[in-house]
Design a protein around this motif. Structure first.
Motif, PDB file in Angstrom:
ATOM      1  N   ARG A  77       0.846  -1.238  -0.138  1.00 53.09           N
ATOM      2  CA  ARG A  77       0.065  -0.128   0.073  1.00 53.09           C
ATOM      3  C   ARG A  77       0.984   1.379   0.081  1.00 53.09           C
ATOM      4  NH1 ARG A  77      -2.473  -0.533   4.708  1.00 53.09           N
ATOM      5  NH2 ARG A  77      -3.610  -2.106   4.030  1.00 53.09           N
ATOM      6  N   TYR A  78       2.263   1.116   0.944  1.00 54.76           N
ATOM      7  CA  TYR A  78       2.678   2.368   0.704  1.00 54.76           C
ATOM      8  C   TYR A  78       3.306   2.582  -0.503  1.00 54.76           C
ATOM      9  CZ  TYR A  78       7.096   4.943   1.936  1.00 54.76           C
ATOM     10  OH  TYR A  78       8.017   6.141   1.925  1.00 54.76           O
ATOM     11  N   THR A  80       2.160   1.942  -3.602  1.00 49.19           N
ATOM     12  CA  THR A  80       1.400   2.245  -4.587  1.00 49.19           C
ATOM     13  C   THR A  80       0.834   3.531  -4.105  1.00 49.19           C
ATOM     14  OG1 THR A  80      -0.513   1.287  -3.245  1.00 49.19           O
ATOM     15  CG2 THR A  80       0.542   0.036  -4.921  1.00 49.19           C
ATOM     16  N   GLU A  81       0.773   4.151  -2.887  1.00 44.89           N
ATOM     17  CA  GLU A  81       0.321   5.662  -2.627  1.00 44.89           C
ATOM     18  C   GLU A  81       1.141   6.542  -2.793  1.00 44.89           C
ATOM     19  OE1 GLU A  81      -1.532   5.009   1.192  1.00 44.89           O
ATOM     20  OE2 GLU A  81      -3.331   3.980   0.557  1.00 44.89           O
ATOM     21  N   HIS A  82       2.559   6.197  -3.036  1.00 45.58           N
ATOM     22  CA  HIS A  82       3.372   7.248  -3.098  1.00 45.58           C
ATOM     23  C   HIS A  82       4.047   7.279  -4.417  1.00 45.58           C
ATOM     24  CE1 HIS A  82       2.390   6.868   1.207  1.00 45.58           C
ATOM     25  NE2 HIS A  82       2.664   8.140   1.180  1.00 45.58           N
ATOM     26  N   THR A 100       2.266  12.232  -2.507  1.00 46.24           N
ATOM     27  CA  THR A 100       1.492  11.632  -1.931  1.00 46.24           C
ATOM     28  C   THR A 100       0.102  12.159  -2.768  1.00 46.24           C
ATOM     29  OG1 THR A 100       2.229  11.619   0.295  1.00 46.24           O
ATOM     30  CG2 THR A 100      -0.173  10.909   0.013  1.00 46.24           C
ATOM     31  N   LYS A 102      -3.040  11.477  -3.482  1.00 48.48           N
ATOM     32  CA  LYS A 102      -4.282  11.369  -2.930  1.00 48.48           C
ATOM     33  C   LYS A 102      -4.379  12.300  -2.210  1.00 48.48           C
ATOM     34  CE  LYS A 102      -5.871   7.426  -1.375  1.00 48.48           C
ATOM     35  NZ  LYS A 102      -6.258   6.338  -0.455  1.00 48.48           N
ATOM     36  N   ARG A 103      -3.321  13.196  -1.460  1.00 57.87           N
ATOM     37  CA  ARG A 103      -3.304  14.379  -0.875  1.00 57.87           C
ATOM     38  C   ARG A 103      -2.859  15.469  -1.394  1.00 57.87           C
ATOM     39  NH1 ARG A 103      -5.363  13.656   4.620  1.00 57.87           N
ATOM     40  NH2 ARG A 103      -5.751  11.592   5.189  1.00 57.87           N
ATOM     41  N   LYS A 131       4.648   9.241   7.751  1.00 55.16           N
ATOM     42  CA  LYS A 131       3.810   8.549   6.696  1.00 55.16           C
ATOM     43  C   LYS A 131       4.896   8.172   5.600  1.00 55.16           C
ATOM     44  CE  LYS A 131      -0.459  10.568   8.234  1.00 55.16           C
ATOM     45  NZ  LYS A 131      -1.612  11.570   7.689  1.00 55.16           N
ATOM     46  N   THR A 132       5.809   9.145   5.327  1.00 57.03           N
ATOM     47  CA  THR A 132       6.647   9.331   4.293  1.00 57.03           C
ATOM     48  C   THR A 132       7.982   8.642   4.461  1.00 57.03           C
ATOM     49  OG1 THR A 132       7.279  11.692   4.372  1.00 57.03           O
ATOM     50  CG2 THR A 132       5.389  10.862   3.090  1.00 57.03           C
TER      51      THR A 132
END
Length: 383
Positions: A77-78, A80-82, A100, A102-103, A131-132
């Motif tokens: 997930r990490y 794919t989300e970054h 990121t 999404k944000r 988170k990063t």
């Protein structure tokens, strides 16, 4: 702090000065920021033991990690989300962005190669670094966060010129009791910390300190057990002192980490016609400094229950009570444990590395008993 990466040179000192300048301001400016609710973010430095990560290779490392079999859902997930971008600026420095989408957010970092260690410097907020970049260090096999003991923190701060404790977080927990303590003391002094240690047996996990460059406080900073330190402000005119402190703190973190966990001498066996000899050995001794003691408590039983059995990463066998042969499934490395009274001894095998030792010790401090101190004995047995 947002900056134009095109303004970054390949000179590490100039880049560090950029971050020091960002937090340089007077007490009046700091109070004005508080009144307006617009406080600047702190400059943060994360330290990681480097097991082969090379600057400029971040994209390749991420792609390799993504193709690893059996990857956990968290890591998948990490990834794919970054999105990850790295530009090499010089021999020992690179600029890194972690997006990121999404944000609609991009966080900026500078990676500094210091041989066996990697330094990451940023002015992003901690809620985002967690988170990063902190997850990046956690997930990349070639990097591992430095982890310090409470006494390491105190030694590092006391070794700096002109420092005084200005606050702290201290914690106590032990397998021997249900009592817990977590004390956060803003404005606390060295005397307050000593009192907390004596009365509650709580050890510092974070220390805030001021450093003078004259009679006044020139640098306000803090150090944390989880391998990072921060700068909140530097007084105008003391920028050189701030840059020097950043370097000294980095070196202090790295030196204590190496002193604690590096396996200098391994128990390599050499066979002869009439027998064999062991050429070296490295043992970590976790020493129980707590005043609490009860014959009803069996340290070995609790260690099995709360660490060896509870953590899925370990497989172990027992050849007699309190003596274990342990295999760390995450690192693929074996080591041995002997429990003597309330002390825990870790013995390196031929393939044991600092990663296995560091991970086990961090579990003991964070989840088993916070009162331990750490000593290492590494020596060559054969002349």
């Amino acid at each position: 702090m947002k900056f134009d990466p095109s303004e970054l040179s390949g000179d590490t000192d100039e880049i560090i000065s950029l971050f020091i300048d960002y937090i340089t301001r007077t007490d009046e400016e700091i109070e004005d920021e508080k009144d307006r609710g617009q406080r600047k973010t702190q400059v943060k430095i994360f330290l990681a033991n480097n097991h082969g990560f090379e600057l400029g290779s971040l994209t390749d490392e991420i792609e390799y990690l993504a193709q690893t079999e059996g990857l956990s859902e968290y890591i998948q997930r990490y990834i794919t989300e970054h999105n990850f971008h790295e530009d090499r600026l010089g021999d020992d420095v690179s600029y890194v962005e972690i997006d990121t989408p999404k944000r609609a957010r991009t966080d900026q970092f500078v990676f500094i190669d210091d041989g066996d260690y990697l330094r990451v410097i940023t002015a992003e907020r901690r809620k985002w670094t967690e988170k990063t970049v902190e997850k990046l260090i956690q997930y990349l096999p070639s990097l591992e966060r430095v982890f310090l003991t409470p006494s390491d923190l105190e030694d590092i701060v006391s070794d700096l010129y002109g420092t005084s404790v200005a606050g702290f977080t201290a914690k106590y927990h032990s397998y021997k009791t249900d009592k817990r303590a977590s004390i956060r003391f803003h404005g606390g002094t060295d005397e307050d910390l000593e009192k907390v240690e004596n009365v509650f047996d709580a050890k510092p996990t974070r220390l805030e300190f001021n450093q003078r460059n004259s009679p006044e406080a020139a640098v306000r900073s803090s150090v944390a057990q989880e391998g990072h330190f921060t700068f909140s402000s530097v007084r105008p005119g003391s920028e050189d002192r701030g840059a020097q402190t950043l370097e000294e703190l980095s070196k202090g973190f790295e030196a204590h980490d190496e002193q604690n966990y590096k396996v200098e001498h391994r128990p390599v066996r050499e066979t002869f016609k009439n027998g064999l000899t062991i050429e070296g050995g490295t043992t970590l001794r976790l020493i129980d400094d707590s005043e609490d003691y009860s014959l009803e408590q069996d340290t070995a039983d609790f260690l099995e229950e709360r660490i060896l059995d509870h953590k899925r990463r370990y497989e172990y066998s027992v050849w007699e009570h309190g003596n274990y042969f342990v295999f760390d499934k995450d690192t693929g490395e074996p080591f041995e444990i002997t429990v003597e009274d309330e002390d825990i001894h870790l013995h390196a095998k031929e393939t044991t590395t600092s990663t296995t030792f560091r991970n086990f010790c961090s579990l003991v401090f964070e989840e088993f008993d916070s009162t331990y101190s750490l000593e290492k004995n590494s020596r060559r047995l054969k002349a």
